[in-house]
Motif scaffolding. Structure first.
Motif: not given
Length: 528
Positions: A76, A84-85, A88, A202, A279-280, A282-283, A287
């Motif tokens: 993270v 992404f954030h 989110l 996240f 998931t990581l 994808r983030i 980013n």
């Protein structure tokens, strides 16, 4: 002459023979040394072969290095903040819009149902209490389910549940049906609150103290939307259509939830490492960042969702003080919201420049008759301005979190809230009371932000949702009591109604000071 030549040749032959014999003797003498050297080499040859074989055997061990690994926290932080954030932040923040509309609806609809069903003060207060009762019962349950089966499932299910029963509320044929359906709505809203945990898990540590307070913007938007609906829809179409229209944001939100993945921290704690890695990754792609080198390695947490960890020696004191802090946060926040509504509806403020509309006092009638006193346009305006207090002091909130930390921020905010609650008893102009209600709303909202952040940071992933569930359940006890203080006792005495909020805030400041852990800048724990 011939004899002399023969003698000379004979002498040369003799010398040549002597030289050859001497060389043979030297060779004989040196031969044993050469044999010894050859024998020595033959003896040492096996040892040399053994040494070579030993080096060959150890060569792979020398070349093999320790495999690189990383944790979710490191991933993270390495990926950092990015697109992404932002997505989110917007989607999970929108969950706060829906939640705020369901809660603030109580303040707007109270005068309408009081008039339609001829309700006493305690019956109006019971509506709010039933919502918080549903929140309290389902708060712990939703936390347990989120730790055992995932955060995303609980947030989505809670939002769907709340939207469905909120829509049914608009068709309530009687007061009894209304409070039952609002109880069901409260149960669904409890699941929505787990979105804060999903969002926190996240966000990189250095951004949490900035982004999480900014999320209160969405709460303010939700509060203002329901007030605007009350201002425009209630006078024309009635309160039932206001509730129906208020469900629309929740329906849109259910579609947007599909863009948010399950928490990588939860997946790792549940042993689903591959899902966490996906998931990581994808983030990282969103980013435009890189993953840390190596493979994701985290221990599987077996005691996920265990309430015993919350009262273990490591967290017992923290949990007890947090439960009271959440009780007061909710008690003071909803106390300020409902008090504003009640003071404006019944004109209980000591206003020195009151107009004709606000000069008539509407205390509780002795004959039991119901007063139908709908909100006026100026009352809606005052509520809107007080809602701005949710976000007006966000820069101050961020400053306190980053400079003083979480604990001291709670202490300062609670003490200031206690002071301003008592100032409501002083006579002032209508503008002065508007500013005062604005400041109270700001302070209690900021305190709620800090309590939320601290709770999400202090508990490990194994019980983070359960810890949040317990805390929100205790907060709803405060929410259940607040209506009877702000809506029932307020009709008899303003100062007696505001005193409990003041005392509770002062005691909470002391409790916050005694919290044993400061979470400012600390990484989120995966397990205890």
């Amino acid at each position: 002459m011939g004899s002399v030549g023969r003698q000379r040749r004979s002498s040369m032959k003799t010398q040549l023979v002597s030289a050859i014999q001497l060389e043979e003797v030297e060779m004989e003498v040196n031969n044993p040394h050469q044999e010894v050297n050859s024998l020595y080499q033959e003896i040492n040859k096996p040892h040399q072969e053994v040494n070579s074989l030993y080096q060959e055997i150890n060569k792979p061990h020398q070349e093999v290095k320790e495999p690189q690994t990383y944790s979710v926290e490191e991933a993270v932080e390495t990926i950092g903040f990015g697109r992404f954030h932002i997505l989110l932040f917007i989607i999970m923040g929108s969950a706060s819009i829906a939640e705020a509309m369901e809660i603030m609806l109580l303040a707007v609809v109270s005068p309408e149902i009081r008039c339609e069903w001829h309700l006493d003060d305690w019956e109006v207060a019971l509506v709010s209490t039933m919502v918080f009762a549903g929140f309290m019962v389902c708060g712990v349950l939703s936390g347990y389910v989120a730790d055992r089966y995932g955060r995303w499932k609980v947030v989505f299910g809670g939002s769907l549940w709340a939207a469905y029963f909120s829509l049914l509320t608009s068709f309530s044929p009687s007061y009894g049906w209304f409070i039952f359906l609002r109880l069901m709505v409260g149960c669904g809203v409890a699941g929505c609150s787990q979105g804060f945990v999903l969002k926190t898990e996240f966000i990189p540590a250095s951004y949490r103290s900035y982004l999480l307070p900014l999320a209160s913007i969405f709460w303010m938007v939700g509060s203002m939307l329901i007030i605007l609906l009350g201002m425009t829809v209630v006078p024309t179409l009635g309160w039932r259509w206001m509730i129906r229209l208020s469900v629309i944001p929740s329906v849109i939100l259910l579609l947007l939830f599909q863009l948010i993945p399950e928490s990588a921290r939860y997946n790792v704690s549940a042993g689903n490492v591959q899902a966490a890695v996906e998931t990581l990754q994808r983030i990282a792609r969103m980013n435009r960042a890189s993953m840390p080198p190596g493979s994701l390695v985290e221990p599987v947490v077996k005691d996920r969702g265990s309430w015993r960890l919350l009262v273990s020696p490591a967290f017992r004191r923290t949990s007890l003080l947090l439960w009271y802090s959440w009780f007061v946060a909710s008690f003071s926040y909803y106390g300020s919201v409902l008090s504003s509504s009640e003071l404006l509806e019944k004109n209980l403020l000591c206003v020195t420049d009151a107009d004709a509309e606000h000069q008539q006092k509407h205390s509780h009638p002795e004959d039991g008759l119901c007063y139908c006193i709908p909100f006026g346009f100026s009352d809606y305006q005052t509520l809107l301005i007080s809602c701005l207090g949710e976000v007006a002091l966000i820069p101050l909130n961020i400053f306190l979190l980053n400079v003083f930390g979480r604990k001291l921020s709670m202490v300062l905010l609670e003490l200031m809230a206690a002071l301003f609650f008592m100032l409501v008893n002083i006579c002032s102009t209508m503008f002065g009371f508007t500013i005062l209600l604005f400041l109270i709303r700001s302070l209690v909202s900021m305190n709620f932000n800090v309590v939320y952040i601290y709770t999400a940071e202090v508990y490990p992933t194994a019980v983070r949702s359960l810890g949040m569930g317990f805390c929100t359940s205790f907060s709803r006890i405060g929410g259940m009591i607040a209506p009877f203080i702000a809506q029932v006792l307020m009709s008899h005495s303003v100062i007696l109604a505001l005193l409990p909020f003041t005392v509770a805030c002062v005691l909470c400041a002391v409790g916050a000071f005694l919290l044993p852990i400061e979470t400012k800048g600390r990484a989120l724990l995966q397990s205890s």
